[in-house]
Every structure is written in C-alpha cells, then in structure tokens.
Design an enzyme around this catalytic site. Structure first.
Site, PDB file in Angstrom:
ATOM      1  CE  LYS A  34     -10.927 122.889  43.466  1.00  0.00           C
ATOM      2  NZ  LYS A  34      -9.803 122.986  42.524  1.00  0.00           N
ATOM      3  CG  ASP A  61      -7.583 120.019  43.445  1.00  0.00           C
ATOM      4  OD1 ASP A  61      -7.203 118.844  43.295  1.00  0.00           O
ATOM      5  OD2 ASP A  61      -8.352 120.604  42.664  1.00  0.00           O
ATOM      6  CE  LYS A  63      -7.452 116.755  40.308  1.00  0.00           C
ATOM      7  NZ  LYS A  63      -7.419 118.218  40.578  1.00  0.00           N
ATOM      8  CG  ASP A  66       6.570 110.725  42.605  1.00  0.00           C
ATOM      9  OD1 ASP A  66       7.262 109.691  42.502  1.00  0.00           O
ATOM     10  OD2 ASP A  66       6.972 111.846  42.222  1.00  0.00           O
ATOM     11  CB  THR A 125     -14.772 114.308  35.239  1.00  0.00           C
ATOM     12  OG1 THR A 125     -14.049 115.519  35.369  1.00  0.00           O
ATOM     13  CG2 THR A 125     -15.265 113.858  36.587  1.00  0.00           C
ATOM     14  NE  ARG A 218     -15.880 128.583  36.141  1.00  0.00           N
ATOM     15  CZ  ARG A 218     -15.722 127.807  35.080  1.00  0.00           C
ATOM     16  NH1 ARG A 218     -15.445 128.349  33.916  1.00  0.00           N
ATOM     17  NH2 ARG A 218     -15.829 126.491  35.182  1.00  0.00           N
TER      18      ARG A 218
HETATM   19  O1  C5P Z   1     -15.910 127.434  38.630  1.00  0.00           O
HETATM   20  P1  C5P Z   1     -16.284 125.982  38.820  1.00  0.00           P
HETATM   21  O2  C5P Z   1     -17.428 125.797  39.809  1.00  0.00           O
HETATM   22  O3  C5P Z   1     -16.529 125.273  37.521  1.00  0.00           O
HETATM   23  O4  C5P Z   1     -14.996 125.345  39.507  1.00  0.00           O
HETATM   24  C1  C5P Z   1     -14.918 123.989  39.805  1.00  0.00           C
HETATM   25  C2  C5P Z   1     -13.590 123.633  40.405  1.00  0.00           C
HETATM   26  O5  C5P Z   1     -13.565 122.213  40.574  1.00  0.00           O
HETATM   27  C3  C5P Z   1     -12.381 124.010  39.565  1.00  0.00           C
HETATM   28  O6  C5P Z   1     -11.313 124.330  40.457  1.00  0.00           O
HETATM   29  C4  C5P Z   1     -12.076 122.738  38.807  1.00  0.00           C
HETATM   30  O7  C5P Z   1     -10.722 122.600  38.494  1.00  0.00           O
HETATM   31  C5  C5P Z   1     -12.492 121.664  39.823  1.00  0.00           C
HETATM   32  N1  C5P Z   1     -12.857 120.385  39.220  1.00  0.00           N
HETATM   33  C6  C5P Z   1     -13.892 120.263  38.282  1.00  0.00           C
HETATM   34  N2  C5P Z   1     -14.184 119.046  37.750  1.00  0.00           N
HETATM   35  C7  C5P Z   1     -13.482 117.967  38.109  1.00  0.00           C
HETATM   36  C8  C5P Z   1     -12.460 118.069  39.030  1.00  0.00           C
HETATM   37  C9  C5P Z   1     -12.171 119.311  39.569  1.00  0.00           C
HETATM   38  O8  C5P Z   1     -14.548 121.223  37.974  1.00  0.00           O
HETATM   39  N3  C5P Z   1     -13.804 116.808  37.599  1.00  0.00           N
END
Ligand code: C5P
Length: 242
Positions: A34, A61, A63, A66, A125, A218
């Site tokens: 992503k 990603d 989003k 427009d 979220t 992470r």
């Molecule tokens: O490191 P981690 O597993 O928390 O990363 C989650 C990824 O998913 C990040 O790129 C974050 O921006 C994305 N994301 C999220 N929650 C959302 C939408 C996207 O964690 N509701």
C-alpha cells in the site's frame, strides 16, 4: 485465495529507498504493497512502476474525492500505471463512482490489462457518531448504517469493494454479498503491540468475519525479524476458518 495474497503491507515511509528495500525483502510474503499519501507525494507516481518492477503489486491509497470527470481521469491514469487497487470516497457521490468504474474498465480494455480493483471509503474510522451528526449533518442513522448504505451505493455504481474497519466487515458482507471485496486495516496479531490503533482485530478474526484483504503495517515493518513476522501472519491466516 492463498493466505499470502490477503496481506497488504502498508509502506508508511517517505523515501523510495526505504520503500523498495521493504518491497525487495517482503514481496515473497505479501500479496500487495500500500502506497499512501506520504510515500506517493514524496516520490511521485514512479514509485508504482518501481514496486511492480521488484515483483510487488500496488494499492494506491489516495482516497480521491472530486467531481466525476476529475476522478475518472485520475482512475484512467492509475490504470495506465498498472496499479492493482485504488480508492475513492463514496461521499463523492454516485455519478463520480459510476464515471470512475466505466473509465477504468474502458482503459483496461483498451490496454489489454486487468481492471484495477476500485474501492470506496465510506465513513472514515476517525469520525465519531457526534461528528457525523453535528459536523456532517447526518442524523437519525448510526455510523454503521451510513457505512452499509454507502457500501451498497458503491456496489451499485460498479465499485469492486470497500475499505472498512474490522467492526464493519460482517454487516457489509451481509449487505453486499460474497463477491464484494472487503479490505480492512486496524489489524493486530495477538503477539503484536497495538501502537495507536484502538479497535483492533487479529488477522484470523478479520478473515473469519469476511475480509478478503487485511492491511498491516507496523506489526511487520517494525518487527525485529520482518520475514518471520510476515510468515507468522501467513500461518495464522492459513489456520483461519474461512
Ligand atoms: O502500522 P499499521 O498496521 O497501524 O498501519 C495501518 C495502515 O492502514 C496505515 O497505512 C493507516 O493509514 C491505514 N489505515 C488505518 N485505519 C483506517 C484506514 C487506514 O490504519 N481506518
């Protein structure tokens, strides 16, 4: 779908070198990478081809939100870039989602390539029920009801699926059927730290609830042994009941 194909690794870094080093190390263990606003805006669209050249598929990603012509044109460009998946805001409206679906399909046909998976983001979220009512002026409906309604609208407009919280997976799956793609972030294996994620689900729980793809950053990228972390998640997904 193979367990590995369900994993989308979030490349939350800001340099081409860091991103490609993760892609080279982890391409055998995940299905997609992503690229979000941070990486895309610091490296430019060439990062998509660079990841493809290292054997990785890409979820862009960004989003989009427009007018129909602008979003459809951006979708056409991402199709040319060989992006495998990208997303738009359902709040952009039905005309926008319909124009996008058509343009992406036509461009893929013209080029003889696979149609990228288009996804809708429904309610972010980070938006709470009071914000939905006070700031967005949507009253009389729960966040989940708005999410499901917008997911259904996206489906009717030819969008292939949604990005949603693990807590919304089951309701969307029930409303939108088996073929609608569900991509879920907020995933934490039981052995991993939560970091700043609050309402989390394990990889196995997410696919058991009905997710097709899980977005994970992470727990893999910050692990002391990234390959071992990815392999553990693959094993967990292989053992899941779905
Ligand atoms: O490191 P981690 O597993 O928390 O990363 C989650 C990824 O998913 C990040 O790129 C974050 O921006 C994305 N994301 C999220 N929650 C959302 C939408 C996207 O964690 N509701």
């Amino acid at each position: 779908m193979q367990a590995k194909e369900r994993i989308i690794l979030a490349l939350d870094v800001d340099s081409r070198q860091q991103a490609l080093s993760l892609v080279k190390e982890l391409a055998p263990y995940v299905g997609m990478f992503k690229v979000g606003m941070e990486l895309f805006n610091s490296t430019g669209p060439a990062i998509v081809s660079a990841i493809n050249d290292c054997g990785g598929r890409v979820f862009v990603d960004l989003k989009f939100h427009d007018i129909p012509n602008t979003v459809a044109s951006a979708g056409r460009v991402l199709t040319r870039l060989n992006c495998a998946m990208f997303n738009v805001h359902a709040a952009g409206g039905r005309a926008m989602m319909t124009a996008l679906s058509r343009e992406v399909r036509l461009e893929a046909e013209r080029l003889g390539v696979a149609v990228p998976i288009t996804l809708a983001v429904t309610v972010l979220t980070s938006i709470s029920q009071p914000e939905l009512e006070k700031d967005m002026l949507i009253s009389g409906l729960s966040v989940e009801e708005v999410v499901v309604n917008w997911a259904l609208a996206a489906k009717e407009c030819g969008i292939a699926g949604v990005v949603c919280s693990p807590h919304e997976i089951a309701a969307i799956r029930r409303a939108c059927g088996a073929d609608f793609k569900i991509v879920s972030p907020g995933i934490r294996p039981a052995w991993s730290e939560a970091h700043d994620q609050k309402r989390i689900t394990t990889p196995a729980q997410a696919v058991e609830l009905g997710a097709d793809y899980i977005v994970i950053g992470r727990p893999i990228t910050a692990a002391s042994d990234r390959v071992a972390a990815a392999q553990k998640i693959i094993e967990e997904l292989e053992a899941a009941k779905c």
